[in-house]
Design a protein around this motif. Structure first.
Motif, short mmCIF file in Angstrom:
data_model
loop_
_atom_site.label_atom_id
_atom_site.label_comp_id
_atom_site.label_asym_id
_atom_site.label_seq_id
_atom_site.Cartn_x
_atom_site.Cartn_y
_atom_site.Cartn_z
N ASP A 283 -40.66 -30.67 -9.55
CA ASP A 283 -41.62 -30.15 -8.59
C ASP A 283 -42.56 -29.16 -9.24
OD1 ASP A 283 -40.34 -31.64 -6.61
OD2 ASP A 283 -38.98 -30.01 -6.11
N SER A 319 -38.13 -28.25 -1.50
CA SER A 319 -39.21 -28.04 -2.47
C SER A 319 -39.94 -29.34 -2.77
CB SER A 319 -38.65 -27.44 -3.77
OG SER A 319 -37.76 -28.35 -4.39
N THR A 320 -39.20 -30.45 -2.83
CA THR A 320 -39.83 -31.74 -3.08
C THR A 320 -40.72 -32.14 -1.90
OG1 THR A 320 -38.00 -32.44 -4.47
CG2 THR A 320 -39.36 -34.18 -3.53
N THR A 323 -43.77 -29.90 -2.01
CA THR A 323 -44.62 -30.25 -3.15
C THR A 323 -45.46 -31.48 -2.84
OG1 THR A 323 -43.07 -29.31 -4.75
CG2 THR A 323 -44.61 -30.98 -5.57
#
Length: 394
Positions: A283, A319-320, A323
């Motif tokens: 990420d 977070s992915t 992102t």
């Protein structure tokens, strides 16, 4: 012929008894760096994942002995199935004592027993296709529970890390210029070799900035490509990659601690950039490319599905998720690029170009006295060659 029958024909029946040199490591990805064909791999890996299984198969060990259960039932992991399909016998749940076997000793796997120097040191469960299939079926019944827990964890982390979507990450100055260029972010994940191979025309013509995420840098080197940037905590990338001349960005914790920096500096690299940021290294690599003005970010081997995240032992994908929201249409998967992108110059077009060039050369030579003399000599030589060929068939 059905797909199931074709798959069955490709399988190799694991031998009943095998002998080989023992290689022991609790971290499967570290073991595969030194595992040789014919060795007995001893691991301690709950829920053996697809990527680790493929890495083991590539080393062609005589057998795999797992101290832990290769399938716990938490989710349907396909690692054990991959090993059996490759004809590699697997002794499962052999117990923690196998991790104490001296590396380099000779071990024999016979049935459900592992022996060293003729003495049985461990017993476990010898995996079969029927047993693995039953384990996968049981694990599928738990998938709904995993999805619910995964969703809850993801939303909790999204609330905690929502600034990632709004502000991105603060990237220090880099010597690698990404402004207005394409970036290729390579993770040593699912089908990365096939994706890199099919992206050859894109890499050759678009000349993207090559970003390796930890072991992804070695994946690029294996394809004869030198990474421009290496991003990660530097725990699964080779010394060769770290000293290849690529710019190094060490992914650090939020408080600035960067355990991988010590290793980098020990190799004599003094200009590594430390980047504290939340989320995974892949990420961070994408956010870095976005922050530095990359026009397009192509992802190779990254994780996207629930099974892939569970394979990596992650309980959420905050977070992915954030992102991908931040990059939007700028982020594309390698498979999409390989399907849409074709080399601009086809073989047929190149052939016509060569013929046109030869024709132009002949015309130019025929326009001058010297050129006509050269063509006359070539014509005589061609007559001689043709006469010789005819003589062979008379």
């Amino acid at each position: 012929m059905t797909a199931r029958r074709r798959k069955a024909e490709k399988r190799h029946t694991p031998p009943t008894t095998v002998t080989g040199t023992v290689r022991v490591d609790a971290r499967t990805k570290d073991l595969t760096k030194r595992l040789q064909a014919g060795d007995v791999a001893v691991i301690d890996h709950d829920d053996l994942d697809l990527v680790s299984a493929h890495a083991l198969v590539a080393c062609r060990p005589a057998a795999v002995v797992n101290a832990a259960p290769s399938t716990t039932g938490a989710y349907p992991n396909r690692g054990p199935e991959i090993l059996l399909d490759a004809g590699i016998p697997v002794l499962d749940m052999a117990g923690p004592t196998v991790m104490e076997i001296e590396e380099g000793s000779t071990a024999t796997l016979e049935g459900d027993a592992l022996s060293v120097d003729g003495a049985v040191v461990a017993r476990g469960v010898r995996l079969t296709e029927a047993l693995v299939a039953a384990q996968l079926e049981d694990a599928r019944t738990n998938l709904s529970t995993q999805i619910e827990a995964f969703s809850v964890n993801t939303m909790e982390y999204v609330r905690a890390e929502r600034q990632l979507l709004i502000d991105g990450i603060e990237v220090p100055p880099l010597r690698t210029n990404l402004q207005g260029r394409y970036a290729l972010v390579v993770v040593r994940g699912y089908h990365y070799k096939e994706d890199l191979h099919t992206l050859r025309p894109f890499i050759r013509e678009a000349r993207p900035v090559l970003i390796g995420v930890d072991g992804g840098a070695d994946a690029l080197l294996e394809q004869g490509l030198r990474p421009d940037l290496i991003v990660g905590d530097m725990d699964s990338v080779s010394d060769r990659a770290l000293t290849s001349g690529a710019e190094l960005v060490v992914h650090a914790y939020r408080d600035g601690r960067a355990p991988g920096l010590e290793r980098v500096e020990a190799l004599g690299v003094t200009d590594a950039v430390v980047l504290p940021a939340p989320g995974t290294s892949e990420d961070v690599a994408m956010l870095l490319a976005d922050d530095k003005g990359a026009e397009l970010v192509v992802a190779v081997g990254t994780h996207a599905t629930l099974i892939e995240f569970l394979d990596k032992g992650r309980q959420g994908m905050a977070s992915t998720f954030l992102t991908r929201l931040r990059l939007g249409s700028k982020l594309v998967d390698a498979k999409g690029v390989s399907l849409l992108y074709r080399s601009r110059i086809s073989t047929l077009s190149l052939s016509w170009l060569v013929l046109a060039g030869l024709f132009a050369l002949v015309v130019a030579l025929s326009a001058t006295p010297g050129g006509r003399a050269v063509l006359g000599v070539l014509a005589v030589r061609w007559d001689d060659v043709w006469a010789w060929i005819e003589g062979l068939f008379r």
